[in-house]
Design a protein around this motif. Structure first.
Motif, mmCIF file in Angstrom:
data_model
loop_
_atom_site.group_PDB
_atom_site.id
_atom_site.type_symbol
_atom_site.label_atom_id
_atom_site.label_comp_id
_atom_site.label_asym_id
_atom_site.label_seq_id
_atom_site.Cartn_x
_atom_site.Cartn_y
_atom_site.Cartn_z
ATOM 1 N N SER A 1 2.728 9.988 1.299
ATOM 2 C CA SER A 1 3.081 9.024 0.257
ATOM 3 C C SER A 1 3.403 9.688 -1.075
ATOM 4 O O SER A 1 4.198 9.166 -1.863
ATOM 5 C CB SER A 1 1.935 8.028 0.070
ATOM 6 O OG SER A 1 0.737 8.714 -0.292
ATOM 7 N N ASP B 1 0.260 4.781 2.292
ATOM 8 C CA ASP B 1 0.562 4.972 3.706
ATOM 9 C C ASP B 1 1.680 5.999 3.866
ATOM 10 O O ASP B 1 2.613 6.035 3.061
ATOM 11 C CB ASP B 1 0.988 3.653 4.348
ATOM 12 C CG ASP B 1 -0.167 2.650 4.372
ATOM 13 O OD1 ASP B 1 -1.328 3.104 4.337
ATOM 14 O OD2 ASP B 1 0.100 1.429 4.430
ATOM 15 N N ASP C 1 0.852 -1.190 0.000
ATOM 16 C CA ASP C 1 0.000 0.000 0.000
ATOM 17 C C ASP C 1 0.885 1.236 0.000
ATOM 18 O O ASP C 1 1.518 1.574 1.011
ATOM 19 C CB ASP C 1 -0.913 -0.023 1.223
ATOM 20 C CG ASP C 1 -1.970 1.070 1.159
ATOM 21 O OD1 ASP C 1 -2.008 1.783 0.127
ATOM 22 O OD2 ASP C 1 -2.744 1.214 2.123
#
Length: 209
Positions: free
Chosen positions: A40, A27, A24
């Protein structure tokens, strides 16, 4: 007699290889250089070569340091014990154009290290020319600007003159005369440097001067 159909036992197919779980990227992360929490969208992506978390600002400063100050061609990831190289195309938008051009020059020099090479003497060109034939090479043509030059002394082609005489060329007449001497295979006397043509007779020629 009738035909019998052979029934093959059912063979179980091997299970498909397990795929790595997606990471992911949304994050927040902590940059390993400045140790600051980052969002991010400020994370540097090394084209999936390695996934160490660095912010774009730190990678930009790191690249400029390696290129301008240390003149490094193969720039490694700043991650601890990481031997992956940073992708130049991925980093292209992070540094100024002149820094990226310098990086490309360093990569080119590293690739040509150990090869017999020189630079085109044309100041508007200065392209790298590699001796791909081997041996002693003199009369060469630059693949970039298409001008003739001497590979040995790295000067414009001095037709009819030796390398040590090429610096004595003064104007276009000298150059044209050199081309004429080369075309007619005239020889230059090693003492007075006058051109001599053998019309007939033996190969021994005595200079008149």
């Amino acid at each position: 007699m009738g035909n019998t159909n052979s029934i093959k036992p059912h063979q179980e197919q091997p299970p498909p290889p397990s795929q790595p779980e997606p990471v992911d990227d949304d994050d927040p992360f902590t940059c390993e250089i400045c140790i600051e929490p980052m969002l991010s969208n400020n994370k540097f992506q090394n084209n999936s070569l390695c996934v160490h978390p660095f912010c774009v600002d730190c990678i930009t400063k790191y690249l400029q340091l390696k290129i301008k100050d240390e003149r490094v061609a193969g720039i490694k990831c700043p991650g601890l014990n990481c031997d992956q190289l940073l992708d130049p195309l991925r980093c292209r938008t992070l540094i100024p154009p002149e820094a990226f051009d310098k990086w490309c020059d360093l990569l080119c020099e590293k690739a040509l290290l150990g090869l017999d090479r020189c630079y085109c003497p044309n100041r508007r060109c200065s392209a790298v020319v590699v001796n791909e034939c081997g041996g002693v090479v003199k009369r060469s043509m630059c693949p970039n600007c298409k001008r003739l030059f001497c590979f040995s002394c790295e000067l414009p082609w001095h037709a009819g003159y030796r390398c040590e005489e090429s610096g004595q060329l003064r104007d276009e007449n000298d150059v044209e005369f050199g081309v004429l001497a080369e075309r007619n295979k005239w020889m230059s006397c090693p003492q007075c440097h006058h051109c001599v043509e053998r019309v007939r007779g033996c190969s021994i020629v005595k200079c008149r001067f």
